[in-house]
Enzyme design. Structure first.
Site, PDB file in Angstrom:
ATOM      1  N   ARG A 119      -5.948   8.998   1.410  1.00 39.54           N
ATOM      2  CA  ARG A 119      -5.623   8.850  -0.150  1.00 39.54           C
ATOM      3  C   ARG A 119      -4.639   9.946  -0.699  1.00 39.54           C
ATOM      4  N   LYS A 140      10.037   8.923  -4.191  1.00 41.06           N
ATOM      5  CA  LYS A 140       9.976   7.553  -3.629  1.00 41.06           C
ATOM      6  C   LYS A 140       9.836   7.689  -2.119  1.00 41.06           C
ATOM      7  N   GLU A 182      26.739   8.337  -1.725  1.00 42.17           N
ATOM      8  CA  GLU A 182      25.662   8.581  -2.632  1.00 42.17           C
ATOM      9  C   GLU A 182      25.967   9.773  -3.675  1.00 42.17           C
ATOM     10  N   LYS A 222      20.291  13.707  -9.750  1.00 44.42           N
ATOM     11  CA  LYS A 222      19.143  12.732  -9.652  1.00 44.42           C
ATOM     12  C   LYS A 222      17.963  13.560 -10.194  1.00 44.42           C
ATOM     13  N   GLU A 232      10.838   4.558 -12.689  1.00 40.24           N
ATOM     14  CA  GLU A 232      11.714   3.362 -12.733  1.00 40.24           C
ATOM     15  C   GLU A 232      11.639   2.428 -13.608  1.00 40.24           C
ATOM     16  N   ARG A 236      16.253   5.460 -14.663  1.00 37.31           N
ATOM     17  CA  ARG A 236      16.081   5.719 -13.376  1.00 37.31           C
ATOM     18  C   ARG A 236      16.721   4.482 -12.393  1.00 37.31           C
ATOM     19  N   ASN A 240      20.503   2.893  -9.081  1.00 35.38           N
ATOM     20  CA  ASN A 240      20.835   2.072  -7.907  1.00 35.38           C
ATOM     21  C   ASN A 240      22.197   1.254  -8.217  1.00 35.38           C
ATOM     22  N   HIS A 243      23.775  -0.320  -5.238  1.00 35.46           N
ATOM     23  CA  HIS A 243      22.630  -0.633  -4.280  1.00 35.46           C
ATOM     24  C   HIS A 243      22.326  -2.402  -4.248  1.00 35.46           C
ATOM     25  N   HIS A 247      22.155  -2.920  -0.755  1.00 39.42           N
ATOM     26  CA  HIS A 247      20.913  -3.217   0.217  1.00 39.42           C
ATOM     27  C   HIS A 247      21.042  -4.706   0.723  1.00 39.42           C
ATOM     28  N   HIS A 260      23.616   3.069   5.256  1.00 36.44           N
ATOM     29  CA  HIS A 260      23.185   3.045   3.852  1.00 36.44           C
ATOM     30  C   HIS A 260      24.437   3.299   3.290  1.00 36.44           C
TER      31      HIS A 260
HETATM   32  N1  LIG Z   1     -13.303   2.069  -3.360  1.00 36.16           N
HETATM   33  C1  LIG Z   1     -14.399   2.643  -3.505  1.00 36.16           C
HETATM   34  O1  LIG Z   1     -14.587   3.553  -4.226  1.00 36.16           O
HETATM   35  C2  LIG Z   1     -15.582   1.965  -2.858  1.00 36.16           C
HETATM   36  C3  LIG Z   1     -16.779   2.244  -3.193  1.00 36.16           C
HETATM   37  C4  LIG Z   1     -17.951   1.828  -2.446  1.00 36.16           C
HETATM   38  C5  LIG Z   1     -17.640   0.805  -1.596  1.00 36.16           C
HETATM   39  N2  LIG Z   1     -16.343   0.431  -1.064  1.00 36.16           N
HETATM   40  C6  LIG Z   1     -16.113  -0.442  -0.106  1.00 36.16           C
HETATM   41  O2  LIG Z   1     -16.447  -1.971  -0.385  1.00 36.16           O
HETATM   42  C7  LIG Z   1     -16.636  -2.435   0.585  1.00 36.16           C
HETATM   43  C8  LIG Z   1     -18.028  -3.235   0.756  1.00 36.16           C
HETATM   44  O3  LIG Z   1     -18.261  -3.933  -0.427  1.00 36.16           O
HETATM   45  P1  LIG Z   1     -19.051  -5.521  -0.681  1.00 36.16           P
HETATM   46  O4  LIG Z   1     -20.359  -4.995  -0.034  1.00 36.16           O
HETATM   47  O5  LIG Z   1     -18.865  -5.913  -2.045  1.00 36.16           O
HETATM   48  O6  LIG Z   1     -18.426  -6.128   0.578  1.00 36.16           O
HETATM   49  P2  LIG Z   1     -17.647  -7.493   0.699  1.00 36.16           P
HETATM   50  O7  LIG Z   1     -16.526  -7.803  -0.286  1.00 36.16           O
HETATM   51  O8  LIG Z   1     -17.382  -7.664   2.067  1.00 36.16           O
HETATM   52  O9  LIG Z   1     -18.794  -8.476   0.126  1.00 36.16           O
HETATM   53  C9  LIG Z   1     -19.876  -8.726   0.848  1.00 36.16           C
HETATM   54  C10 LIG Z   1     -20.090 -10.250   1.336  1.00 36.16           C
HETATM   55  O10 LIG Z   1     -20.480 -10.756   0.162  1.00 36.16           O
HETATM   56  C11 LIG Z   1     -19.890 -11.979  -0.117  1.00 36.16           C
HETATM   57  N3  LIG Z   1     -19.688 -12.412  -1.528  1.00 36.16           N
HETATM   58  C12 LIG Z   1     -18.884 -11.867  -2.307  1.00 36.16           C
HETATM   59  N4  LIG Z   1     -19.333 -12.006  -3.638  1.00 36.16           N
HETATM   60  C13 LIG Z   1     -20.192 -12.925  -3.618  1.00 36.16           C
HETATM   61  C14 LIG Z   1     -20.763 -14.053  -4.215  1.00 36.16           C
HETATM   62  N5  LIG Z   1     -20.694 -13.704  -5.847  1.00 36.16           N
HETATM   63  N6  LIG Z   1     -21.839 -14.737  -4.125  1.00 36.16           N
HETATM   64  C15 LIG Z   1     -21.974 -14.728  -2.817  1.00 36.16           C
HETATM   65  N7  LIG Z   1     -21.366 -14.310  -1.610  1.00 36.16           N
HETATM   66  C16 LIG Z   1     -20.478 -13.050  -2.201  1.00 36.16           C
HETATM   67  C17 LIG Z   1     -18.276 -11.957   0.512  1.00 36.16           C
HETATM   68  O11 LIG Z   1     -17.702 -13.026   1.069  1.00 36.16           O
HETATM   69  C18 LIG Z   1     -19.045 -10.986   1.920  1.00 36.16           C
HETATM   70  O12 LIG Z   1     -19.310 -11.892   2.859  1.00 36.16           O
HETATM   71  C19 LIG Z   1     -16.508  -1.614   1.918  1.00 36.16           C
HETATM   72  O13 LIG Z   1     -15.425  -1.781   2.496  1.00 36.16           O
HETATM   73  C20 LIG Z   1     -16.649  -0.181   1.158  1.00 36.16           C
HETATM   74  O14 LIG Z   1     -15.967   0.536   1.918  1.00 36.16           O
HETATM   75  C21 LIG Z   1     -15.033   1.111  -1.745  1.00 36.16           C
HETATM   76  N1  LIG Z   2      13.428   7.655  -0.940  1.00 41.45           N
HETATM   77  C1  LIG Z   2      14.668   7.207  -1.427  1.00 41.45           C
HETATM   78  O1  LIG Z   2      14.602   7.833  -2.736  1.00 41.45           O
HETATM   79  C2  LIG Z   2      16.019   7.103  -0.657  1.00 41.45           C
HETATM   80  C3  LIG Z   2      17.073   7.307  -1.191  1.00 41.45           C
HETATM   81  C4  LIG Z   2      18.017   7.058  -0.544  1.00 41.45           C
HETATM   82  C5  LIG Z   2      17.728   6.490   0.994  1.00 41.45           C
HETATM   83  N2  LIG Z   2      16.728   6.346   1.343  1.00 41.45           N
HETATM   84  C6  LIG Z   2      16.637   6.069   2.856  1.00 41.45           C
HETATM   85  O2  LIG Z   2      16.998   6.903   3.654  1.00 41.45           O
HETATM   86  C7  LIG Z   2      17.304   6.335   4.758  1.00 41.45           C
HETATM   87  C8  LIG Z   2      18.604   6.716   5.494  1.00 41.45           C
HETATM   88  O3  LIG Z   2      18.838   7.968   5.628  1.00 41.45           O
HETATM   89  P1  LIG Z   2      19.743   8.633   6.766  1.00 41.45           P
HETATM   90  O4  LIG Z   2      20.865   8.500   6.575  1.00 41.45           O
HETATM   91  O5  LIG Z   2      19.462  10.290   6.482  1.00 41.45           O
HETATM   92  O6  LIG Z   2      19.075   8.175   7.876  1.00 41.45           O
HETATM   93  P2  LIG Z   2      18.442   8.791   9.369  1.00 41.45           P
HETATM   94  O7  LIG Z   2      17.316   9.468   8.865  1.00 41.45           O
HETATM   95  O8  LIG Z   2      18.288   7.707  10.090  1.00 41.45           O
HETATM   96  O9  LIG Z   2      19.517   9.766   9.848  1.00 41.45           O
HETATM   97  C9  LIG Z   2      20.594   9.191  10.200  1.00 41.45           C
HETATM   98  C10 LIG Z   2      20.971   9.764  11.764  1.00 41.45           C
HETATM   99  O10 LIG Z   2      21.147  11.113  11.838  1.00 41.45           O
HETATM  100  C11 LIG Z   2      20.524  11.750  12.900  1.00 41.45           C
HETATM  101  N3  LIG Z   2      20.474  13.024  12.344  1.00 41.45           N
HETATM  102  C12 LIG Z   2      19.549  13.448  11.317  1.00 41.45           C
HETATM  103  N4  LIG Z   2      19.905  14.587  11.063  1.00 41.45           N
HETATM  104  C13 LIG Z   2      20.787  15.110  12.036  1.00 41.45           C
HETATM  105  C14 LIG Z   2      21.542  16.399  12.169  1.00 41.45           C
HETATM  106  N5  LIG Z   2      21.499  17.341  11.348  1.00 41.45           N
HETATM  107  N6  LIG Z   2      22.386  16.221  12.976  1.00 41.45           N
HETATM  108  C15 LIG Z   2      22.745  15.252  13.906  1.00 41.45           C
HETATM  109  N7  LIG Z   2      22.012  14.123  13.615  1.00 41.45           N
HETATM  110  C16 LIG Z   2      21.276  14.012  12.471  1.00 41.45           C
HETATM  111  C17 LIG Z   2      19.223  10.930  12.852  1.00 41.45           C
HETATM  112  O11 LIG Z   2      18.549  11.030  14.032  1.00 41.45           O
HETATM  113  C18 LIG Z   2      19.558   9.480  12.756  1.00 41.45           C
HETATM  114  O12 LIG Z   2      20.209   8.836  14.089  1.00 41.45           O
HETATM  115  C19 LIG Z   2      17.104   4.830   4.759  1.00 41.45           C
HETATM  116  O13 LIG Z   2      16.165   4.377   5.189  1.00 41.45           O
HETATM  117  C20 LIG Z   2      17.276   4.710   2.910  1.00 41.45           C
HETATM  118  O14 LIG Z   2      16.275   3.568   2.477  1.00 41.45           O
HETATM  119  C21 LIG Z   2      15.721   6.533   0.670  1.00 41.45           C
HETATM  120 ZN   LIG Z   3      20.782   4.872  -1.783  1.00 39.11          ZN
END
Ligand SMILES: NC(=O)c1ccc[n+]([C@@H]2O[C@H](COP(=O)([O-])OP(=O)(O)OC[C@H]3O[C@@H](n4cnc5c(N)ncnc54)[C@H](O)[C@@H]3O)[C@@H](O)[C@H]2O)c1
Ligand SMILES: NC(=O)c1ccc[n+]([C@@H]2O[C@H](COP(=O)([O-])OP(=O)(O)OC[C@H]3O[C@@H](n4cnc5c(N)ncnc54)[C@H](O)[C@@H]3O)[C@@H](O)[C@H]2O)c1
Ligand SMILES: [Zn+2]
Ligand SMILES: [Zn+2]
Lengths: 359, 359
Positions: A119, A140, A182, A222, A232, A236, A240, A243, A247, A260
């Site tokens: 998480r 992002k 860019e 930026k 966004e 923000r 784009n 883009h 894209h 890109h």
């Molecule tokens: N995110 C969190 O904070 C948190 C906390 C506790 C548990 N969990 C997760 O929750 C999951 C378990 O939850 P669960 O026990 O609800 O499991 P589930 O969603 O698998 O439900 C259990 C069974 O009951 C059935 N079912 C659901 N609602 C029904 C209804 N109203 N009547 C008849 N059958 C029904 C489902 O089809 C399933 O077969 C686990 O993956 C666990 O990790 C997450």
């Molecule tokens: N998150 C965002 O806000 C955001 C914004 C713009 C682009 N992007 C993403 O960025 C990606 C493209 O980035 P990129 O162009 O850096 O691509 P990339 O990471 O693939 O790098 C391009 C190439 O250059 C090589 N390379 C990297 N650094 C090098 C260096 N110092 N010397 C020699 N070679 C080097 C890499 O191995 C690769 O072959 C796309 O996936 C795009 O979606 C994201």
């Molecule tokens: Zn871009």
């Protein structure tokens, strides 16, 4: 040369972006928390060049590494899951750190892993491409879905960005171009003067000082936008610019056949084209086109299938209720949002393609 | 019968939990925003029983549904990706809503999809199990990794929780038990009186009023803790009472052979056992054991492999730097955290297993 520091305030925390020449060797001074372990994620190209510098710069006891294939295809669910598996097997816990050493692909992928491993754990961006100035700032993170780019992801800012411009010396011409599209975009969003200055740049003879200066400009533009609108919902979207078509082109031609930035460059020209028509404004289309051409950007749209391209523009995350929304320019430094009907879009695309061919 | 309303304040927004008998028919009064489309995620059991009520209760134009297999195995990367694919194909956008109609499995899975689809869209929990009172509050969403439960996920609170206790009438005995283990846990964290009252409950003759009252108690305990500590850096860990061994048992025996709550019940007894030893306190072990037994909880540990069980306890997300951390009880209503060495843990586990067998 001096180290630039830019602070970005996100809703969850503030983080520093350090930009300097050779600063990767000081990595340990930026990793301040007592992490239980560190997991470096990088790709095969970067590993050969800079991985050992980072590894030997870290003083932590438990440092693990994953080296992935280079390229956009790595930003997928399979490598995402593989990294999760490795993180578990290495015994990473909630107090571990992920370091994304690489370009945007590694940054987006490793950042998304960090955002969802137990998480969410800390991560630091160590960008090694120019384009990654964009991806490493703003929080992002994402992977691609086979039906579209960046469709699966989170907003999850890093703890720090450590940007060593020295690593950019090994970039290919194509990667430099990709990054500069860019930077041009950010200049266009910023103001006329910045844009005019950028047009004076010759990408084949770029100095470290120029590069650092341009990166600082791009990051500042930026950063100020994402601070004002993290999730966004408003301005923000301006980031784009270029883009929507960009894209779609990447998806249409298959990720990787156009970088890109190369796709965004075409998208920027298209945004000029459509802005002039819809907003009855005048923009320096010819100058921008000429600069792209002089710097060897591929400026043709290699598809006959306008309908398929438009379908892909609709899949863009910006689109609200199935209409194409685009960022246009009222003037340089004045971006604005407009929705365009399918009929108009088709017309604009056709005239734009014609214009590209004849220039 | 009245509708209970509990407001939870998360760091990103506040949301309401509505608890009432038959309130699923009023679903549209709780879905207030003008969503562009709605995607209902549920499982096959629940679909047969309540899906049509929800579908006919919604007045939105675009409502899509995905019906997944029931059971813990569905909370995996494959169904996660399948839901992303369906969401894209149905044309969901950033203004769409996901409704998680089901138990904890559906809530965790659909919530995690919502948290990462286009970097996060709204979702509403409509819990249909007792255990889901826990999973639907607090914003933890996740899927399982094959190496451990809930290892991939986010903190991403819902927009609302709509809890219709009427849907709980169709739960199996086993599911009722499973949910009540978690309610007992919350009572143990809360105070002596609440705990004593819970021990008066007979799960085979549960009234709707009793159930609603217990759910309200459980949710209030949980909500107040997650409000104070959203990201589990401090007191939220108390909610893991009984879960260190519980999770390990689930993993060791294979998810599904013991329900979550059944495993937690054993974990709660273990936390009593170890608390009495480490904190030199006296807890009502026999009364709790008796209540579990009377209500047909399976109270044996079906594994000979203590080492493997301990390995799994170490994989728990709570663990800091490879030591087992456990929630213990100084007294009822007084949870506390302790790290336990491997040697001590092995001793406690062995004596606990012996105690379980002889009772
Ligand atoms: N995110 C969190 O904070 C948190 C906390 C506790 C548990 N969990 C997760 O929750 C999951 C378990 O939850 P669960 O026990 O609800 O499991 P589930 O969603 O698998 O439900 C259990 C069974 O009951 C059935 N079912 C659901 N609602 C029904 C209804 N109203 N009547 C008849 N059958 C029904 C489902 O089809 C399933 O077969 C686990 O993956 C666990 O990790 C997450
Ligand atoms: N998150 C965002 O806000 C955001 C914004 C713009 C682009 N992007 C993403 O960025 C990606 C493209 O980035 P990129 O162009 O850096 O691509 P990339 O990471 O693939 O790098 C391009 C190439 O250059 C090589 N390379 C990297 N650094 C090098 C260096 N110092 N010397 C020699 N070679 C080097 C890499 O191995 C690769 O072959 C796309 O996936 C795009 O979606 C994201
Ligand atoms: Zn871009
Ligand atoms: Zn639980």
């Amino acid at each position: 040369m001096k180290v630039d520091e830019i602070v970005v305030n996100s809703s969850s925390h503030s983080y520093r972006i350090m930009i300097g020449n050779g600063i990767r060797s000081q990595i340990s001074t930026f990793v301040t928390k007592a992490y239980s372990s560190i997991f470096i994620v990088t790709d095969e190209h970067i590993a050969d060049l800079y991985l050992s510098d980072i590894q030997s710069g870290l003083t932590h006891e438990y440092v693990y590494t994953s080296i992935l294939p280079a390229g956009e295809k790595t930003k997928c669910i399979e490598y995402y899951y593989q990294l999760q598996t490795e993180a578990i097997k290495y015994g990473l816990d909630r107090n571990s750190l992920i370091i994304a050493l690489g370009g945007g692909v590694i940054g987006d992928l490793a950042g998304f892993v960090a955002s969802t491993f137990m998480r969410g754990i800390d991560y630091i961006q160590v960008p090694t491409t120019i384009l990654a100035h964009d991806s490493s700032v703003g929080g992002k993170v994402a992977i691609n879905h086979r039906l579209g780019k960046n469709l699966i992801g989170s907003f999850y800012p890093p703890q720090a960005v450590i940007y060593d411009v020295e690593t950019l010396q090994s970039l290919s011409e194509q990667e430099i171009r990709s990054g500069y599209a860019e930077l041009i975009k950010e200049a266009l969003i910023s103001d006329e003067l910045t844009f005019r200055a950028m047009l004076k740049t010759d990408l084949t003879s770029l100095s470290a000082e120029e590069l650092q200066e341009h990166l600082r400009m791009g990051i500042k533009v930026k950063a100020s936008i994402v601070e004002a609108d993290e999730k966004e919902s408003g301005i923000r979207k301006f980031l784009n610019l270029g883009h929507t078509l960009g894209h779609a082109l990447e998806a249409e031609l298959g990720y990787g056949s156009l970088t890109h930035g190369e796709a965004v460059a075409i998208g920027l020209l298209f945004s000029f084209h459509i802005s002039e028509s819809i907003l009855s404004t005048h923009l320096p289309y010819d100058q921008l086109h000429e600069w792209f051409k002089k710097n060897n950007f591929p400026l043709i749209i290699q598809t006959e299938d306008i309908q398929s391209l438009m379908m892909k523009m609709k899949k863009d995350k910006k689109n609200v209720s199935k209409m194409i929304q685009m960022v246009l320019l009222q003037d340089i430094g004045e971006p604005t949002l407009r929705t365009v009907t399918d009929k108009d879009m088709e017309r604009h695309l056709n005239s734009f393609i014609g214009k590209l061919v004849t220039k």
